[in-house]
Design a protein around this motif. Structure first.
Motif, PDB file in Angstrom:
ATOM      1  N   UNK A   1      44.214  56.277 -33.375  1.00  0.00           N
ATOM      2  CA  UNK A   1      43.322  56.883 -32.377  1.00  0.00           C
ATOM      3  C   UNK A   1      42.137  55.961 -32.172  1.00  0.00           C
ATOM      4  N   UNK A   2      41.757  55.783 -30.910  1.00  0.00           N
ATOM      5  CA  UNK A   2      40.593  54.951 -30.633  1.00  0.00           C
ATOM      6  C   UNK A   2      39.970  55.350 -29.302  1.00  0.00           C
TER       7      UNK A   2
ATOM      8  N   UNK B   1      30.048  60.980 -31.806  1.00  0.00           N
ATOM      9  CA  UNK B   1      29.029  60.076 -32.349  1.00  0.00           C
ATOM     10  C   UNK B   1      29.457  58.615 -32.179  1.00  0.00           C
ATOM     11  N   UNK B   2      30.736  58.312 -32.401  1.00  0.00           N
ATOM     12  CA  UNK B   2      31.236  56.949 -32.204  1.00  0.00           C
ATOM     13  C   UNK B   2      31.135  56.566 -30.727  1.00  0.00           C
ATOM     14  N   UNK B   3      31.377  57.511 -29.837  1.00  0.00           N
ATOM     15  CA  UNK B   3      31.258  57.267 -28.398  1.00  0.00           C
ATOM     16  C   UNK B   3      29.818  56.925 -28.025  1.00  0.00           C
ATOM     17  N   UNK B   4      28.867  57.626 -28.615  1.00  0.00           N
ATOM     18  CA  UNK B   4      27.446  57.331 -28.369  1.00  0.00           C
ATOM     19  C   UNK B   4      27.112  55.910 -28.819  1.00  0.00           C
TER      20      UNK B   4
ATOM     21  N   UNK C   1      35.033  47.340 -25.433  1.00  0.00           N
ATOM     22  CA  UNK C   1      34.605  47.753 -26.759  1.00  0.00           C
ATOM     23  C   UNK C   1      35.560  48.835 -27.238  1.00  0.00           C
ATOM     24  N   UNK C   2      35.817  48.840 -28.545  1.00  0.00           N
ATOM     25  CA  UNK C   2      36.765  49.809 -29.076  1.00  0.00           C
ATOM     26  C   UNK C   2      36.250  50.371 -30.402  1.00  0.00           C
ATOM     27  N   UNK C   3      36.272  51.707 -30.514  1.00  0.00           N
ATOM     28  CA  UNK C   3      35.973  52.393 -31.772  1.00  0.00           C
ATOM     29  C   UNK C   3      37.284  52.959 -32.281  1.00  0.00           C
TER      30      UNK C   3
ATOM     31  N   UNK D   1      34.826  55.398 -38.149  1.00  0.00           N
ATOM     32  CA  UNK D   1      35.220  54.598 -36.991  1.00  0.00           C
ATOM     33  C   UNK D   1      34.697  53.181 -37.166  1.00  0.00           C
ATOM     34  N   UNK D   2      35.553  52.200 -36.891  1.00  0.00           N
ATOM     35  CA  UNK D   2      35.144  50.796 -36.806  1.00  0.00           C
ATOM     36  C   UNK D   2      34.937  50.464 -35.340  1.00  0.00           C
ATOM     37  N   UNK D   3      33.835  49.785 -35.033  1.00  0.00           N
ATOM     38  CA  UNK D   3      33.498  49.443 -33.653  1.00  0.00           C
ATOM     39  C   UNK D   3      33.500  47.924 -33.515  1.00  0.00           C
TER      40      UNK D   3
END
Length: 139
Positions: free
Chosen positions: A113-114, A40-43, A103-105, A85-87
């Motif tokens: 982990x990110x 979901x964070x990747x999306x 960009x980093x989550x 996750x922080x984006x």
């Protein structure tokens, strides 16, 4: 005539087996939830990248000013409740070329982990151990 029911030993063995099966199932469930949150964070990272592509098409740069990034539409997952996750941008705007971004989550639970996404579409899943980040292209 033999008594009916379970002996204490049989009951303890049954409870032991049930607890082993439940602990295995719970670990699998937690892993599934972590993978779901990662996806979901990747999306959301990809949606932010699409926003930045539109921003670049309009202004011919990814930065808002020489030292600031434009605000991202998605800055955390989930967007309400407790963040997992922080984006954000993975670099300082001042030290970055106008045609480049990362960009980093980042996993809120351990910060080690990110997931990283660049303007070229390269998506990396990273883990930091002893100060060294190891990244792979597939989750």
């Amino acid at each position: 005539m033999k008594g009916r029911g379970f002996s204490l030993l049989e009951l303890c063995l049954g409870l032991l087996l049930a607890s082993i099966v439940l602990s295995w199932g719970l670990a699998s469930y937690r892993t599934h939830l972590q993978q779901q949150a990662l996806q979901a964070a990747t999306v959301l990272l990809k949606q932010d990248a699409a926003y930045l592509a539109e921003y670049y098409a309009r202004y011919l740069r990814y930065k808002q000013t020489a030292s600031t990034w434009p605000p991202l539409p998605h800055t955390r997952y989930p967007e309400s409740g407790t963040a997992q996750y922080d984006i954000a941008f993975g670099s300082v705007a001042r030290n970055t070329d106008n045609g480049y971004y990362v960009l980093r989550a980042v996993d809120v639970a351990d910060r080690l982990r990110y997931v990283e996404l660049t303007q070229t579409g390269i998506l990396k899943y990273c883990q930091t151990t002893d100060g060294i980040s190891v990244c792979r292209l597939q989750p």
